[in-house]
Design an enzyme around this catalytic site. Sequence first.
Site, mmCIF file in Angstrom:
data_model
loop_
_atom_site.group_PDB
_atom_site.id
_atom_site.type_symbol
_atom_site.label_atom_id
_atom_site.label_comp_id
_atom_site.label_asym_id
_atom_site.label_seq_id
_atom_site.Cartn_x
_atom_site.Cartn_y
_atom_site.Cartn_z
ATOM 1 N N LYS A 74 -1.513 -14.014 -11.186
ATOM 2 C CA LYS A 74 -1.630 -15.266 -11.916
ATOM 3 C C LYS A 74 -0.767 -15.187 -13.170
ATOM 4 O O LYS A 74 -0.949 -14.305 -14.011
ATOM 5 C CB LYS A 74 -3.083 -15.536 -12.292
ATOM 6 C CG LYS A 74 -3.981 -15.865 -11.104
ATOM 7 C CD LYS A 74 -3.652 -17.216 -10.511
ATOM 8 C CE LYS A 74 -4.663 -17.632 -9.476
ATOM 9 N NZ LYS A 74 -4.361 -18.968 -8.899
ATOM 10 N N ASP A 95 1.646 -16.894 -8.914
ATOM 11 C CA ASP A 95 1.092 -18.244 -8.953
ATOM 12 C C ASP A 95 1.034 -18.692 -10.402
ATOM 13 O O ASP A 95 0.237 -18.179 -11.194
ATOM 14 C CB ASP A 95 -0.303 -18.264 -8.327
ATOM 15 C CG ASP A 95 -0.878 -19.679 -8.255
ATOM 16 O OD1 ASP A 95 -0.191 -20.638 -8.649
ATOM 17 O OD2 ASP A 95 -2.026 -19.817 -7.781
ATOM 18 N N GLU A 124 4.356 -19.567 -6.521
ATOM 19 C CA GLU A 124 3.542 -20.734 -6.205
ATOM 20 C C GLU A 124 3.452 -21.681 -7.393
ATOM 21 O O GLU A 124 3.199 -21.249 -8.517
ATOM 22 C CB GLU A 124 2.149 -20.275 -5.790
ATOM 23 C CG GLU A 124 1.206 -21.371 -5.343
ATOM 24 C CD GLU A 124 -0.092 -20.797 -4.781
ATOM 25 O OE1 GLU A 124 -0.973 -21.611 -4.430
ATOM 26 O OE2 GLU A 124 -0.223 -19.558 -4.699
ATOM 27 N N ASP A 132 1.560 -26.038 -4.034
ATOM 28 C CA ASP A 132 0.105 -26.029 -3.861
ATOM 29 C C ASP A 132 -0.488 -27.324 -4.400
ATOM 30 O O ASP A 132 -0.727 -28.268 -3.653
ATOM 31 C CB ASP A 132 -0.498 -24.813 -4.558
ATOM 32 C CG ASP A 132 -2.022 -24.755 -4.436
ATOM 33 O OD1 ASP A 132 -2.597 -25.542 -3.669
ATOM 34 O OD2 ASP A 132 -2.649 -23.913 -5.115
ATOM 35 N N LYS A 163 -5.027 -26.419 1.783
ATOM 36 C CA LYS A 163 -6.407 -26.074 1.447
ATOM 37 C C LYS A 163 -7.333 -27.183 1.924
ATOM 38 O O LYS A 163 -7.056 -28.375 1.710
ATOM 39 C CB LYS A 163 -6.568 -25.888 -0.068
ATOM 40 C CG LYS A 163 -5.783 -24.704 -0.635
ATOM 41 C CD LYS A 163 -5.969 -24.587 -2.137
ATOM 42 C CE LYS A 163 -5.225 -23.390 -2.707
ATOM 43 N NZ LYS A 163 -5.318 -23.318 -4.183
#
Length: 352
Positions: free
Chosen positions: A158, A186, A212, A237, A261
């Site tokens: 992250k 991400d 991401e 995403d 998702k």
Amino acid sequence: MKLTTHLISAPLHTPFVTALRTATRADSLLVELSDGPLSGWGEAPQVWKVTGESRAGAQACIEGPIAAALEGLGPDDFTEALRRIENATAGNFGAKAAVDVALHDLVARRHGVSLHGFLGSTIDTVQTDVTLSVGDPDALADAATARVADGFGVLKLKVGTDAVADVERVRRVRAAVGPGPRLRLDANQGWSRRDAVTAIRALEDCDLELVEQPVAAADLEGMAWVTDRVGTPILADESVYGVRDLVNVIRLGAADLVNVKLAKCGGLAAARTLLELARAHGVRTIVGSMMESHVGVGAAAALVAAYPTSAVNDLDAAWWLRDSPVVGGIRYDGALIRLPFEPGLGVTGLIA
């Protein structure tokens, strides 16, 4: 069919920190769809900073317009029920996903097959990455080393809080784990487009697998600008919820991959459409999860078993839970998610 909702708040074993939030619990709404003695299960995670949906909102949506839309239908009305769930309300994708999954689960149980078997797969294991929360370089390096020792070969870092500091964090992790494990980043929308290009270019000697959502979800032009200027693949995403979003990503060449998702798109039916659309247009895919339990992650893993993706999937969410809130379902074995042999999701109820 009868819909029942259950509020859960499951503690994490370690705080989960991103550019958008810090979580110490997974707050979700579990949905039970019953027909006689059989029940199917689904999950609507509360994710204020991404979908904007709450447990209370999902509960009101499910017990109100979705329940009304399903009135008079049974499990044998599978296709019509899916249509009605989708059209019951605008938005509310997490709520729709929960009921969509519960319906799939219920029908699979009626047929006496696992959910992944119902979707057309005999595969009973799915690989996942594991996430390293935002933290200082030393903490990240230690966490990365521990996760590799746990058997994870794909680490997701992250980033997105500070581009310069992010570069140092990633370099420390690569030095700590060596060249073997795959690293993906991400940014959770945390970088500007220029910071994204600068940071990614500075890290290309670290052999990144992908980055991401480097920029704001609505800034598709900015993401296309980044994609065009770096060699590392870019994964969309938060920019992609449904078909229209994916069409725009494809049209602009905004990303190389898309993260599908269930709680963003509305369930298994919509997710299958997104995966097929991406594949048809040469956009690579992974399936991810929100911070949710073994119910939501189990459904996503069943989807992956039947619809193989282009890269290792991002399904570690339930791994972060101190304990499962349900009896049965998936279990983690290092980087593998083992799918149940029991009918449906294999979930038989809530843990008291």
